[in-house]
Design a protein around this motif. Structure first.
Motif, mmCIF file in Angstrom:
data_model
loop_
_atom_site.group_PDB
_atom_site.id
_atom_site.type_symbol
_atom_site.label_atom_id
_atom_site.label_comp_id
_atom_site.label_asym_id
_atom_site.label_seq_id
_atom_site.Cartn_x
_atom_site.Cartn_y
_atom_site.Cartn_z
ATOM 1 N N ASP B 52 -22.616 27.435 -27.775
ATOM 2 C CA ASP B 52 -21.632 26.364 -27.752
ATOM 3 C C ASP B 52 -20.911 26.339 -26.404
ATOM 4 O O ASP B 52 -20.509 27.375 -25.868
ATOM 5 N N SER B 53 -20.730 25.122 -25.862
ATOM 6 C CA SER B 53 -20.230 25.043 -24.489
ATOM 7 C C SER B 53 -18.773 25.485 -24.387
ATOM 8 O O SER B 53 -18.323 25.934 -23.350
ATOM 9 N N GLU B 54 -18.030 25.352 -25.477
ATOM 10 C CA GLU B 54 -16.616 25.706 -25.400
ATOM 11 C C GLU B 54 -16.386 27.200 -25.643
ATOM 12 O O GLU B 54 -15.407 27.766 -25.179
ATOM 13 N N LEU B 55 -17.302 27.811 -26.390
ATOM 14 C CA LEU B 55 -17.125 29.218 -26.730
ATOM 15 C C LEU B 55 -17.917 30.123 -25.798
ATOM 16 O O LEU B 55 -17.370 31.039 -25.199
ATOM 17 N N ARG B 56 -19.218 29.846 -25.690
ATOM 18 C CA ARG B 56 -20.099 30.618 -24.798
ATOM 19 C C ARG B 56 -19.883 32.122 -24.958
ATOM 20 O O ARG B 56 -19.644 32.843 -23.986
ATOM 21 N N LEU B 57 -19.964 32.604 -26.180
ATOM 22 C CA LEU B 57 -19.771 34.039 -26.395
ATOM 23 C C LEU B 57 -21.096 34.734 -26.080
ATOM 24 O O LEU B 57 -21.884 35.055 -26.953
ATOM 25 N N ASP B 58 -21.314 34.952 -24.783
ATOM 26 C CA ASP B 58 -22.631 35.441 -24.369
ATOM 27 C C ASP B 58 -22.722 36.953 -24.380
ATOM 28 O O ASP B 58 -23.746 37.518 -24.046
ATOM 29 N N TYR B 59 -21.670 37.610 -24.737
ATOM 30 C CA TYR B 59 -21.623 39.065 -24.568
ATOM 31 C C TYR B 59 -21.112 39.707 -25.855
ATOM 32 O O TYR B 59 -19.963 39.523 -26.222
ATOM 33 N N ALA B 60 -22.004 40.395 -26.564
ATOM 34 C CA ALA B 60 -21.597 41.136 -27.754
ATOM 35 C C ALA B 60 -21.255 42.538 -27.310
ATOM 36 O O ALA B 60 -22.134 43.333 -26.983
ATOM 37 N N SER B 61 -19.974 42.816 -27.279
ATOM 38 C CA SER B 61 -19.554 44.089 -26.711
ATOM 39 C C SER B 61 -19.851 45.234 -27.656
ATOM 40 O O SER B 61 -20.512 46.196 -27.306
ATOM 41 N N ASN B 62 -19.365 45.100 -28.874
ATOM 42 C CA ASN B 62 -19.375 46.258 -29.756
ATOM 43 C C ASN B 62 -19.980 45.849 -31.088
ATOM 44 O O ASN B 62 -19.696 44.779 -31.600
ATOM 45 N N ALA B 63 -20.828 46.688 -31.619
ATOM 46 C CA ALA B 63 -21.347 46.466 -32.964
ATOM 47 C C ALA B 63 -21.229 47.783 -33.700
ATOM 48 O O ALA B 63 -21.634 48.820 -33.171
ATOM 49 N N THR B 64 -20.671 47.749 -34.871
ATOM 50 C CA THR B 64 -20.495 49.013 -35.570
ATOM 51 C C THR B 64 -20.529 48.799 -37.067
ATOM 52 O O THR B 64 -20.438 47.676 -37.553
ATOM 53 N N GLY B 65 -20.681 49.884 -37.797
ATOM 54 C CA GLY B 65 -20.715 49.820 -39.247
ATOM 55 C C GLY B 65 -19.461 50.416 -39.849
ATOM 56 O O GLY B 65 -18.756 51.199 -39.223
ATOM 57 N N ILE B 66 -19.180 50.011 -41.058
ATOM 58 C CA ILE B 66 -18.059 50.580 -41.810
ATOM 59 C C ILE B 66 -18.535 50.771 -43.241
ATOM 60 O O ILE B 66 -19.289 49.946 -43.765
ATOM 61 N N ASP B 67 -18.105 51.840 -43.843
ATOM 62 C CA ASP B 67 -18.458 52.097 -45.228
ATOM 63 C C ASP B 67 -17.210 51.912 -46.083
ATOM 64 O O ASP B 67 -16.227 52.624 -45.915
ATOM 65 N N TRP B 68 -17.245 50.919 -46.968
ATOM 66 C CA TRP B 68 -16.093 50.703 -47.856
ATOM 67 C C TRP B 68 -16.485 51.178 -49.241
ATOM 68 O O TRP B 68 -17.410 50.654 -49.848
ATOM 69 N N LEU B 69 -15.773 52.165 -49.732
ATOM 70 C CA LEU B 69 -16.046 52.663 -51.079
ATOM 71 C C LEU B 69 -15.392 51.742 -52.101
ATOM 72 O O LEU B 69 -14.595 50.873 -51.760
ATOM 73 N N GLU B 70 -15.743 51.970 -53.353
ATOM 74 C CA GLU B 70 -15.117 51.205 -54.420
ATOM 75 C C GLU B 70 -13.625 51.504 -54.437
ATOM 76 O O GLU B 70 -13.207 52.662 -54.388
#
Lengths: 415, 216, 205
Positions: B52-70
């Protein structure tokens, strides 16, 4: 291919030009939407001749891999056909341990992430906790942080250049010069924090203790003398024929790929992308200092080397200004709390421009004294994403210097 | 200036029909709310955010997981009840169970427009057998190693990832060590003066001697 | 063996005498070649020790060899993870006798700050015979030099013959140690039973 074996033939030295069409072809031909295709860039294997390809496990014990890093390389003669990095030999479970520790207790562990630049790591973590709990930082502490972070950048870059030269075959001498200068800066760290390497100096909302008497004068002396050393170093290295032959046009990385692969730090700027978090986020008090962001043009090993050298000169500018302007005052904000910190339920992602790239911390608080999730965004690991793309088609000796120019520290890669 | 998350949400809904989005508020002063995206449309949404021309989020800095218990959340609810023939308003605590799931979080920035972060979240159905998520590596190459790491440590399977193997632990390793209920192998070193739980643990493994009485 | 008093007396006259044992140990202790082998943070301090300010070559130990076949001393500098351990033991096995091990830093001794980690080995002495331990996180280069001197003292007192002769002079003593394998949850076996016995838990009740 024209970018073949420069300098090793002994006879004529071919200095490869960085705009060699085949090289640009490699980086531009990658289709981001279908990453599997990027592996089909491999040269066609001649399957009729059996036993031609050789698989070599380079590492985890190898003098050129900067620690316990391993590359599984498939070689066709001396050329690299395939390269897969293997990680985990220094996976010390930093994140798991931090989830069982208080917020304060994790600061010493951040020292051991990227063990060449503990002060910057401290700052990244402290910044994120300050975001998470809304602490302010007093003026003097901000200045101290900037001074420490820039000194750390000098230490890191100078060591990197030393190691890179070692990888190119300049055994000992540049590294010894680099470590001589490093010791002078480590003396400053030791005087301020009590430890040479693992400083454990920053606290949430400030720093742990004030600078000792006379420290600023000593620091000014070091900063004043550093350019002289840098000139000498550059006179020996920057125009050196061997360095140029080995580094120019080797390991070229394209702009689009670099951005898409999340490359940060000097490596990104060597490709010509103007992205420095000190300028973009203006965290701390970086908007008060006048400094430029050095940019490369070709994205090869030589540009990465030059960007780092120029960055050191810019750091010296910041240091000079900071050492001149540092005010008296508090070093920790009165409202900030280190012990028994229990931030509100929520999360925060904070990042700084570490010497190696974007060092990010992601914290989730569930209201208890320990973080629910503690994550480090390691620049070294993510900068290795495109190691294979840079090395394909080159010789194994080139892979060594490309890895050296990426600037990894295994404590951060594997955490 | 970057549009607010509400505006982004509206624009995504326009461009990616059928995408279910939800804004997850963030209670901390950091003010980084996040966008929960339905798994089927995650790749399309990510592609929209990148291009998208207005957002242009071309860079995914961080990707991570989270474990949510019940989780069991106790809430106080006012209920009207007939007590002894009179209608009264009473407070009752109602226990609400939130199901357990694994989560992948992406922090997106724009290098060309220099803004961010936009936080994307993807959730699995549960944490036992349905732990599939779409991989965003085809959109952002920087997720390649990070998604492998999430797979290794949390056990989220990313469909569409080019090379999903264990990255930090060895290949024969069976557990997912970053999950909250992971039990580490019991090779914990004794402490010089163990007590409580550590003493119990130490007793199972290590010989015990009585200390000789210290004579003054 | 020459009597020590006589030896001193002859020294005053300008006559130096020595025994084969002293000569042999003197040669060995003055050229200890370490393996160029860094694991983590401590490796940086190891490099610093070999650089200009601390200068490990004063002790004849500046020749860092990348190949285990040419090294006498393994400095385990840093955290040994479970994934790395088989390689560490293999490197040790590949070194020729006589060989020595220095465990540098808290991590190599006991796991140090990372002791709670699921992938961290709680001390390299569970699999390898360690000669000198250096505490510290990381130890300063001076501490490494001190450890080297301690090791030299140990080498100096090695006997060539007799009951107390070191391992490399005993034909039936082990020179190689079993390499553990990767299991589903942990290394198999989780320690070398012959080499390492847990210290007793001290109970004060």
């Amino acid at each position: 291919m024209s970018f073949s074996n420069s300098g090793n033939t002994g006879g004529e030295t071919v200095i490869p030009s960085s705009d060699s069409p085949s090289l640009n072809g490699v980086t531009a031909a990658i289709d981001f939407d279908e990453p599997q295709k990027s592996y089909s860039l491999l040269p066609k294997q001649n399957s009729e001749v059996p036993g031609e390809l050789l698989e070599v496990a380079m590492g985890p014990h190898h003098p050129s891999t900067h620690g316990v890093f391993r590359m599984d390389v498939v070689l066709d003669g001396e050329r690299i056909v395939k390269l897969k990095p293997v990680f985990g030999y220094l996976h010390r479970n930093h994140e798991k341990i931090a989830e069982g520790t208080s917020y304060l207790g994790s600061i010493p562990y951040t020292d051991r992430l990227d063990y060449l630049c503990s002060m910057s790591n401290n700052w990244g973590y402290a910044l994120t906790v300050e975001k998470l709990s809304g602490f302010q930082v007093p003026e003097r502490a901000e200045y101290i942080r900037v001074i420490m972070a820039e000194l750390t950048r000098l230490v890191n870059h100078i060591c990197l250049v030393g190691f890179l030269m070692q990888d190119m075959g300049a055994m000992g001498t540049p590294l010894m010069y680099a470590f001589r200068e490093r010791e002078k800066i480590l003396d400053l760290f030791e005087a301020a924090s009590g430890a040479r390497m693992m400083c454990n100096y920053l606290r949430f909302g400030g720093v742990r203790c004030d600078l000792p008497k006379g420290w600023l004068d000593e620091a000014r002396k070091v900063v004043e003398n550093f350019p002289r050393f840098l000139d000498e170093f550059e006179a020996l290295l920057s125009g050196n024929e061997i360095l140029i032959a080995r580094a120019q046009g080797v390991g070229v990385l394209g702009k689009e790929l670099a951005v898409n692969a999340g490359i940060t730090g000097p490596m990104l700027r060597a490709c010509g992308v103007n992205y420095d978090i000190r300028k973009v986020d203006k965290y701390g008090i970086y908007d008060r200092f006048d400094f430029r962001v050095p940019l490369g043009e070709h994205g090869d090993v030589f540009d990465r080397y030059m960007v780092r050298v120029l960055e050191m000169r810019e750091s010296l500018k910041i240091l000079k200004a900071a050492l001149r302007d540092i005010p008296e005052g508090l070093i920790v904000d009165a409202k900030a709390k280190s012990r028994g910190l229990r931030p509100k339920v929520g999360e925060a992602y904070g990042r700084i421009e570490g010497p190696k790239g974007e060092l990010g911390f992601y914290l989730i608080s569930d209201g208890s004294a320990n973080p629910y999730r503690y994550r480090v965004r390691p620049p070294s690991l993510i900068n290795l994403t495109i190691l294979e793309d840079m090395c394909l088609g080159l010789t194994i000796a080139d892979a060594v210097i490309i890895l050296g120019s990426v600037d990894i520290v295994l404590g951060e890669v594997d955490r | 200036m970057i549009p607010t998350l509400e505006q982004i949400k509206a624009r995504i809904e326009q461009s990616v029909p059928g995408a279910r989005l939800e804004i997850i508020p963030n209670g901390s002063p950091a003010n980084q709310p996040s966008l929960l995206v339905s798994n089927e449309h995650a790749v399309d949404v990510a592609k929209f955010l990148r291009d998208d021309s207005e957002l242009r989020l071309d860079y995914a800095s961080n990707a991570t997981g989270i474990d949510w218990l019940e989780k069991v959340v106790k809430e106080k609810v006012k209920v009207k009840r007939m007590v002894e023939g009179v209608e009264k308003e009473l407070e009752e605590t109602v226990e609400k169970k939130t199901p357990a799931y694994l989560e992948a979080v992406y922090h997106l920035y724009s290098m060309s427009l220099k803004h961010g972060p936009i936080v994307l979240r993807l959730r699995t159905e549960n944490r036992t057998d349905k732990t599939h998520l779409p991989s965003l590596t085809p959109i952002w190459r920087s997720c390649e190693f990070q998604e492998r790491e999430i797979f290794d440590l949390y056990g989220i399977i990313f469909d569409g990832h080019p090379d999903l193997r264990r990255i930090l632990m060895w290949d024969a390793f069976k557990d997912f060590p970053m999950r909250r209920d992971y039990v580490a192998p019991d090779d914990y070193e004794y402490e010089p003066t163990p007590h409580d739980a550590v003493l119990e643990k130490a007793k199972c493994h290590f010989p015990i001697v009585e200390t000789p009485e210290v004579k003054p | 063996m020459i009597d020590e008093g006589l030896q001193n007396e002859m020294k005053k006259q300008g006559v130096f005498t020595t025994s084969l044992q002293d000569l042999y140990n003197w040669g060995r202790k003055s050229s200890v070649w370490p393996l160029q082998f860094g694991l983590a943070c401590c490796a940086i301090e190891m490099i610093a020790a070999s650089m200009a300010r601390f200068d490990i070559s004063r002790f004849g130990a500046e020749v860092f060899r990348p190949s285990p076949r040419q090294a006498d001393l393994m400095i385990v500098a840093g955290t040994v993870t479970k994934k790395m351990l088989p390689q560490v033991v293999r490197l040790y096995n590949q070194m020729p006798e006589p060989k020595y091990v220095i465990a540098m830093g808290a991590c190599a001794i006991s796991g140090g700050p990372f002791k709670e980690g699921y992938n961290v080995l709680k001390g390299v002495d569970r699999y390898l015979p360690v000669d000198v331990h250096i505490p510290g996180c990381p130890p300063r280069p001076e501490a490494l030099l001190h450890a080297l001197m301690t090791l030299q003292k140990k080498i100096e007192t090695d006997a060539l013959t007799g009951e107390k002769r070191p391992r490399h002079l005993q034909a039936d003593a082990p020179s190689e140690f079993p390499i553990p394998e990767f299991g589903e949850h942990d290394l198999v076996p989780s320690k070398n039973e012959q080499l390492w016995k847990p210290a007793p838990v001290v109970r004060n009740e």
